[in-house]
Design a protein around this motif. Structure first.
Motif, short mmCIF file in Angstrom:
data_model
loop_
_atom_site.label_atom_id
_atom_site.label_comp_id
_atom_site.label_asym_id
_atom_site.label_seq_id
_atom_site.Cartn_x
_atom_site.Cartn_y
_atom_site.Cartn_z
N GLY A 267 0.65 -1.12 0.17
CA GLY A 267 0.04 -0.05 0.05
C GLY A 267 0.80 1.26 0.05
N PHE A 268 2.02 1.20 0.05
CA PHE A 268 3.10 2.40 0.10
C PHE A 268 4.13 2.46 -1.02
N LYS A 269 3.36 1.93 -2.19
CA LYS A 269 4.25 1.66 -3.38
C LYS A 269 4.21 2.82 -4.56
N SER A 270 3.26 3.76 -4.39
CA SER A 270 3.12 4.80 -5.15
C SER A 270 4.25 5.51 -5.20
N ASP A 271 4.47 6.28 -6.33
CA ASP A 271 5.82 7.33 -6.47
C ASP A 271 5.77 8.38 -5.20
N PHE A 272 4.49 9.01 -4.99
CA PHE A 272 4.58 10.01 -4.20
C PHE A 272 4.69 9.41 -2.62
N ASP A 273 3.97 8.14 -2.77
CA ASP A 273 4.49 7.49 -1.09
C ASP A 273 6.07 7.43 -0.97
N ARG A 274 6.65 6.93 -2.00
CA ARG A 274 8.04 6.64 -1.97
C ARG A 274 8.77 7.88 -1.48
N ILE A 275 8.40 9.04 -2.22
CA ILE A 275 8.93 10.30 -1.75
C ILE A 275 8.78 10.62 -0.47
N LEU A 276 7.55 10.42 -0.20
CA LEU A 276 7.32 10.62 1.47
C LEU A 276 8.09 9.71 2.28
N ARG A 277 8.00 8.64 1.92
CA ARG A 277 8.90 7.68 2.87
C ARG A 277 10.36 8.04 3.12
N ALA A 278 11.01 8.60 2.09
CA ALA A 278 12.35 8.92 1.93
C ALA A 278 12.56 10.19 2.89
N SER A 279 11.40 11.20 2.60
CA SER A 279 11.65 12.49 3.37
C SER A 279 11.68 12.20 4.80
N ARG A 280 11.11 10.99 5.37
CA ARG A 280 10.74 10.59 6.86
C ARG A 280 11.89 9.52 7.24
N ASP A 281 12.61 9.12 6.26
CA ASP A 281 13.73 8.03 6.70
C ASP A 281 14.91 8.36 7.50
N ALA A 282 15.22 7.66 8.51
CA ALA A 282 15.92 8.21 9.58
C ALA A 282 17.38 8.07 8.96
N ASN A 283 17.60 7.24 8.02
CA ASN A 283 18.94 6.98 7.33
C ASN A 283 19.26 8.08 6.55
N VAL A 284 18.26 8.53 5.89
CA VAL A 284 18.36 9.74 4.70
C VAL A 284 18.68 10.87 5.57
N ARG A 285 17.93 11.26 6.78
CA ARG A 285 18.30 12.31 7.64
C ARG A 285 19.66 12.23 8.20
N LYS A 286 20.12 10.98 8.48
CA LYS A 286 21.48 11.02 8.75
C LYS A 286 22.66 11.25 7.95
N ALA A 287 22.25 10.84 6.69
CA ALA A 287 23.04 11.17 5.46
C ALA A 287 23.06 12.69 5.21
N GLU A 288 21.84 13.45 5.27
CA GLU A 288 21.99 14.99 5.20
C GLU A 288 22.71 15.29 6.31
N SER A 289 22.97 14.74 7.63
CA SER A 289 23.58 15.66 8.71
C SER A 289 25.01 15.29 8.39
N LEU A 290 25.48 14.26 7.77
CA LEU A 290 26.71 13.97 7.45
C LEU A 290 27.49 14.95 6.37
N VAL A 291 26.49 15.04 5.36
CA VAL A 291 26.97 15.97 4.30
C VAL A 291 27.09 17.39 4.83
N MET A 292 25.89 17.95 5.57
CA MET A 292 25.62 19.38 5.88
C MET A 292 27.10 19.72 6.71
N SER A 293 27.49 18.77 7.67
CA SER A 293 28.41 19.10 8.59
C SER A 293 29.49 19.44 7.68
N LEU A 294 29.75 19.18 6.55
CA LEU A 294 30.87 19.71 5.73
C LEU A 294 30.95 21.08 5.44
N VAL A 295 29.55 21.56 5.31
CA VAL A 295 29.71 22.91 4.54
C VAL A 295 29.00 23.74 5.84
N ALA A 296 28.98 23.32 7.04
CA ALA A 296 28.41 24.33 7.99
C ALA A 296 29.22 25.40 8.38
#
Length: 296
Positions: A267-296
């Motif tokens: 039930g979570f396989k539509s393109d938009f559901d996948r976008i929302l899932r990635a936006s809330r994913d803890a590992n995606v947010r961890k990846a963002e924290s890592l790269v943003m620490s390089l340009v802070a």
């Protein structure tokens, strides 16, 4: 292609052609309770993840349309949009005449996208300036970039607050310049992909289950396969033995894996559901924290 404001309004109204109604909840033998639940008028499905009080006023399609209209005013009417509903209204707004950002060569281009989240969770509506990346069809957000997310009061009757809404979306429009600067900085920062992934997905312990080891191995291979494919299609040089890549590529490899490749629940396989899932994913947010620490 420029879409008229009338066509946009007709699309939003057609896609969200239902109300969300509030009805009281009863206990055994018809016992009254102070709680209410929300239901879609067309399917009678329950909306949201819990009960609400008698004071809660659910927003309706016209309120979402007011948000879209305000965004259109900010972008001088030059928008297109995609809609989605899951326990709330979601809209992706594309400024159709906006300049692309050329990140690398002629293939790795990104375009601004505004994601509107109007959920039935009692929280403020949110509008975020994200980006669509042509190379991998990612629609992603960098939430740690200042000014790219704004909150809008969750209320019914937003049509009466259009001046304030238009000002809010004008502010959000201006955040594209800052987001573009961060993206170019990430392109110019280098990371070791193996170390980067180990920070996000640590190596399994020596006594880990066979399944755990297999999951880690398959995930790592899938991310590297996505990364190598994108490097080839964007005319970047082949990775060396140190697996050095730009921080921009590293983040998108993880985000793209979660959005496109990771298994999704039924039930979570539509393109938009996948976008929302990635936006809330803890590992995606961890990846963002890592790269943003390089340009802070």
């Amino acid at each position: 292609m420029q879409i008229s404001s009338q066509d946009i309004a007709a699309k939003v109204q057609a896609d969200f052609d239902f109300n969300v109604d509030k009805f009281p909840l009863s206990g055994p033998d018809g016992m009254t309770t102070p709680w209410y639940a929300l239901f879609r008028s067309d399917t009678s499905e329950v909306v949201g993840n819990g009960s609400v009080t008698s004071r809660y006023v659910p927003h309706q399609t016209d309120d979402v349309l007011a948000l879209v209209d305000a965004a259109g005013e900010a972008f001088e009417g030059n928008i297109n949009c995609t809609t989605h509903f899951r326990d709330g209204h979601y809209v992706s707004i594309q400024p159709t005449d906006h300049e692309r950002l050329k990140v690398y060569d002629d293939q790795d281009n990104v375009w601004p996208r505004i994601l509107i989240n109007a959920g039935y969770d009692g929280r403020a509506f949110q509008a975020t300036m994200g980006y669509y990346r042509d190379l991998c069809r990612n629609l992603a957000e960098l939430k740690r970039v200042e000014g790219t997310t704004v909150s809008i009061r969750h209320t019914s009757g937003l049509r009466g607050h259009m001046d304030s809404l238009i000002a809010t979306f004008n502010t959000l429009k201006e955040s594209w310049a800052g987001l573009s600067d961060i993206i170019m900085q990430l392109q110019n920062e280098e990371v070791q992909m193996v170390d980067f992934l180990n920070e996000i997905y640590p190596q399994p312990e020596t006594d880990a289950s066979k399944r755990g080891v297999t999951v880690h191995k398959d995930r790592t291979e899938a991310i590297f396969k996505r990364l190598q494919s994108e490097r080839f299609r964007s005319n970047r040089p082949t990775m060396g033995s140190d697996y050095a890549v730009s921080a921009w590529e590293a983040f998108n490899a993880v985000q793209g894996y979660v959005q496109h490749d990771a298994q999704s629940k039924k039930g979570f396989k539509s393109d938009f559901d996948r976008i929302l899932r990635a936006s809330r994913d803890a590992n995606v947010r961890k990846a963002e924290s890592l790269v943003m620490s390089l340009v802070a």
